[in-house]
Design an enzyme around this catalytic site. Sequence first.
Site, PDB file in Angstrom:
ATOM      1  N   ASP A  98      46.295  37.287  30.665  1.00 13.65           N
ATOM      2  CA  ASP A  98      47.497  37.784  31.324  1.00 13.65           C
ATOM      3  C   ASP A  98      48.567  37.940  30.248  1.00 13.65           C
ATOM      4  O   ASP A  98      48.874  36.977  29.543  1.00 13.65           O
ATOM      5  CB  ASP A  98      47.946  36.776  32.392  1.00 13.65           C
ATOM      6  CG  ASP A  98      48.574  37.451  33.588  1.00 13.65           C
ATOM      7  OD1 ASP A  98      49.430  38.328  33.371  1.00 13.65           O
ATOM      8  OD2 ASP A  98      48.226  37.092  34.727  1.00 13.65           O
ATOM      9  N   ASP A 199      51.558  41.979  32.943  1.00 16.33           N
ATOM     10  CA  ASP A 199      52.506  41.597  33.976  1.00 16.33           C
ATOM     11  C   ASP A 199      53.689  42.573  34.029  1.00 16.33           C
ATOM     12  O   ASP A 199      54.305  42.866  32.990  1.00 16.33           O
ATOM     13  CB  ASP A 199      53.015  40.186  33.641  1.00 16.33           C
ATOM     14  CG  ASP A 199      53.763  39.530  34.776  1.00 16.33           C
ATOM     15  OD1 ASP A 199      53.117  39.193  35.774  1.00 16.33           O
ATOM     16  OD2 ASP A 199      54.990  39.339  34.648  1.00 16.33           O
ATOM     17  N   GLU A 254      50.123  45.849  35.604  1.00 12.08           N
ATOM     18  CA  GLU A 254      50.715  45.561  36.906  1.00 12.08           C
ATOM     19  C   GLU A 254      51.969  46.413  36.993  1.00 12.08           C
ATOM     20  O   GLU A 254      52.932  46.206  36.252  1.00 12.08           O
ATOM     21  CB  GLU A 254      51.073  44.081  37.030  1.00 12.08           C
ATOM     22  CG  GLU A 254      51.466  43.741  38.453  1.00 12.08           C
ATOM     23  CD  GLU A 254      52.383  42.539  38.567  1.00 12.08           C
ATOM     24  OE1 GLU A 254      52.415  41.937  39.636  1.00 12.08           O
ATOM     25  OE2 GLU A 254      53.091  42.206  37.594  1.00 12.08           O
ATOM     26  N   HIS A 327      47.280  36.402  43.202  1.00 17.00           N
ATOM     27  CA  HIS A 327      48.030  35.148  43.324  1.00 17.00           C
ATOM     28  C   HIS A 327      49.425  35.362  43.906  1.00 17.00           C
ATOM     29  O   HIS A 327      50.158  34.395  44.096  1.00 17.00           O
ATOM     30  CB  HIS A 327      48.136  34.492  41.942  1.00 17.00           C
ATOM     31  CG  HIS A 327      48.902  35.349  40.996  1.00 17.00           C
ATOM     32  ND1 HIS A 327      48.418  36.563  40.537  1.00 17.00           N
ATOM     33  CD2 HIS A 327      50.134  35.204  40.453  1.00 17.00           C
ATOM     34  CE1 HIS A 327      49.333  37.110  39.756  1.00 17.00           C
ATOM     35  NE2 HIS A 327      50.383  36.320  39.684  1.00 17.00           N
ATOM     36  N   ASP A 328      49.821  36.610  44.142  1.00 18.64           N
ATOM     37  CA  ASP A 328      51.138  36.894  44.716  1.00 18.64           C
ATOM     38  C   ASP A 328      51.058  37.330  46.175  1.00 18.64           C
ATOM     39  O   ASP A 328      52.077  37.663  46.780  1.00 18.64           O
ATOM     40  CB  ASP A 328      51.823  38.040  43.947  1.00 18.64           C
ATOM     41  CG  ASP A 328      52.166  37.664  42.525  1.00 18.64           C
ATOM     42  OD1 ASP A 328      52.436  36.482  42.269  1.00 18.64           O
ATOM     43  OD2 ASP A 328      52.159  38.573  41.668  1.00 18.64           O
TER      44      ASP A 328
HETATM   45  C1  NOJ Z   1      54.224  39.294  38.505  1.00 20.74           C
HETATM   46  C2  NOJ Z   1      53.308  38.118  38.616  1.00 20.74           C
HETATM   47  O1  NOJ Z   1      52.117  38.510  39.196  1.00 20.74           O
HETATM   48  C3  NOJ Z   1      54.058  37.050  39.387  1.00 20.74           C
HETATM   49  O2  NOJ Z   1      53.243  35.974  39.755  1.00 20.74           O
HETATM   50  C4  NOJ Z   1      55.212  36.607  38.563  1.00 20.74           C
HETATM   51  O3  NOJ Z   1      55.995  35.712  39.311  1.00 20.74           O
HETATM   52  C5  NOJ Z   1      56.084  37.773  38.132  1.00 20.74           C
HETATM   53  N1  NOJ Z   1      55.344  38.922  37.715  1.00 20.74           N
HETATM   54  C6  NOJ Z   1      56.960  37.370  36.984  1.00 20.74           C
HETATM   55  O4  NOJ Z   1      56.198  37.201  35.825  1.00 20.74           O
END
Ligand code: NOJ
Length: 555
Positions: A98, A199, A254, A327-328
Amino acid sequence: MEKRWWKESIVYQIYPRSFKDSNGDGIGDLNGITEKMDYLQKLGINVLWLSPVYKSPNDDNGYDISNYQAIMDEFGTMEDFDRMLTAAHEHGIKLVMDLVVNHTSDEHPWFIESQKSVDNPYRDYYIWRPGKDGKEPNNWGSCFSGPAWKYDEKTDMYYLHLFSKKQPDLNWDNPKVRQEVFDMMNWWLDKGVDGFRMDVISLISKKPDLPDGPVGINGYASFNEPANGPHVHEYLQEMREKVLNNADTITVGECSGVTLEEAKKYARSDEKELNMVFQFEHMDVDADGTNKWTDKKMDLRDLKEILTKWQKGLEDIAWNSLFWENHDQPRSVSRFGNDSREYHDVSAKMLATCLHMMQGTPYVYQGQELGMTNVPFTSVEDFRDLDSINAYHELVEEQEVFTSEEMMGYLRYKSRDNARTPFQWDDSENAGFTTGTPWIMVNPNYKEINVKAELENPDSIFYYYQKLIQLRKEKEIIVYGSYDLLLPDSKEIYAYTRTLGEEKLLVVCNFSETEVEMEIPKEFRNADYLISNYETRPLEKIMALRPYESFVVEK
Ligand code: NOJ
C-alpha cells in the site's frame, strides 16, 4: 486486447491488524500472515495486497506513516517482512504494497522539520497557507469530519490535511517530494515486492489557488474537491518512467472522485501511468448524495447502470478493478445481499458470481470468501475507526444533525469497522484470531462463520470462491470477453453476457429474496452450467429464479 498477467490475476486484500495474531498481543502481524500462506494458496489467489505495514502512530491504522522504510512495531520486524515476502513468492503469490503518499503522519521527520519555520528546507514538502479573515484558507472538509486545515501557532499558518489532522498532505508540486517518493518506491522494488496499491492517488495534485467547493451536510466541502488535479497525470507518468518501468509491476490507483474520462487516462492501455483504478461510484449507490451516513438501500437498476457504464466505458481502452469490499466498506453480504440465516450463503455466492464474471481484475477482501457479515455494534465505544467516531461526535453531539439512535443505525450499516473485526479462523475463543485480547471486538457470529467450518463443508462459500477463481484461470473469456447487459430495467435480476469470438457466457443473478421469472435468451437454452449456487436444472425458455439464485452457463 493485450494480454497481461495482472489482467489474469485475482488479488486478495489483507488488513494485517485483523488477519492473524501470532504473538498474543491482540493485534494481527506479519508472522500471522506468513503462517497462513497455505490458506491463501488453497483459495487460489495469486496476488496479495497488504494494507500499510509501515511505522505509524496509528491515528488511522497505518494510513499515517512516520517511516516508509521501517515496519510498524506491532506488526513485527523487517526480517519478518522479508520472510513473509519469500513465503508468498514460494506459494506463487505476488505482493502488492500500500503506497500512502498523498500524506504522511505528522510524526514523519519531514513534517516535524516543516513545522519548525517558514524557511526550513522541508517547509515546502507540505501545503501551508495563511488564514483568510481569521479563518481557514478555504472551505474544504477533512474526510474524517471538521475542516481540512489545522492552525499552527508557531508560524501563524494553516496546513492542509484532507484526512485527519495527523495526516498532513504532501506538496507534490515540489520536485524534491516526488523524488523522495520515487526513491522509496525503488527501494521496495529492489527488495522484491511486485507492485503498489496507491492510496487516494487522484488527490495528489491540488489547484494552486485551492478554490472553495460546494458544502455537504456538515457545512464543509468534500475532501474529494482536489480530485484529478492539474498535474496528476504528469506526476504519474514521471513515476512510471522513474520507478514502475524498472520492474514488471502491478499497480492500482485508489481514485476517489474519478470519472470515466479520467480513468481512461490513469489506467490507459499504453501503460504510461497505472494498470487500473478503483472507482467508487458503485459504492455510493446507497449514499444520499455525498452523505454516506444513511441506511438507504440501493436500487439494483442504479447499480447495473453504474457498473455497465464502467464495463463498456473502459473496454479496449483501459482496465477495471472489480470489488464489493475493502477495509473502508461494510460487508457486501449485509449491504447488497442478505445476511439472514436463510439467505446468507446463497446471497454471498450470488454476489461473488456477479462480480467475478465481469471484465477486470477481481479483488477479494479478507473474510469476503467466508461471507463475513456486518457487526452488531451496540455503542459508540465499540468503534475504533476515527472516521466513525468523529462522524458520531460531529453529527450527533456538535451539530445535532442526527439523533444518537439514528447515527448508531447508520454506523452499524456503513462503518468501516464492519470490515475490520478479526478474521474468523475457527469457533474457539476470539475466533482463533488471537490468544490475547483483540484490539476490536470479534463478530459474535464466529461460531457459525469461520474458516474451519467452511473448509469442512464442500458446499461452502469458500469453495464457491475457489471455483470462481479457478474458472477465471481456465477460461480466457472470463478475463478478456466483452460484456453486455441484459434486462436493464429489471429491479431484481442482474444478467449479462460475455463474448469472445464464437464463445459466449450468460451470467444470471437474482438480487431479491423472491422468486422472479426470467426469459432465457434462445441461444442459451440447454447450455452447460459452469457454476451455480443452487441445484442446477435444464435451462428452458422461462425460468423461475429462486431467491438469490445465480448461475453461469456456456453456449
Ligand atoms: C484511503 C484508505 O483506503 C483509507 O483507509 C484511509 O483512511 C484514507 N485513504 C487515508 O489514507
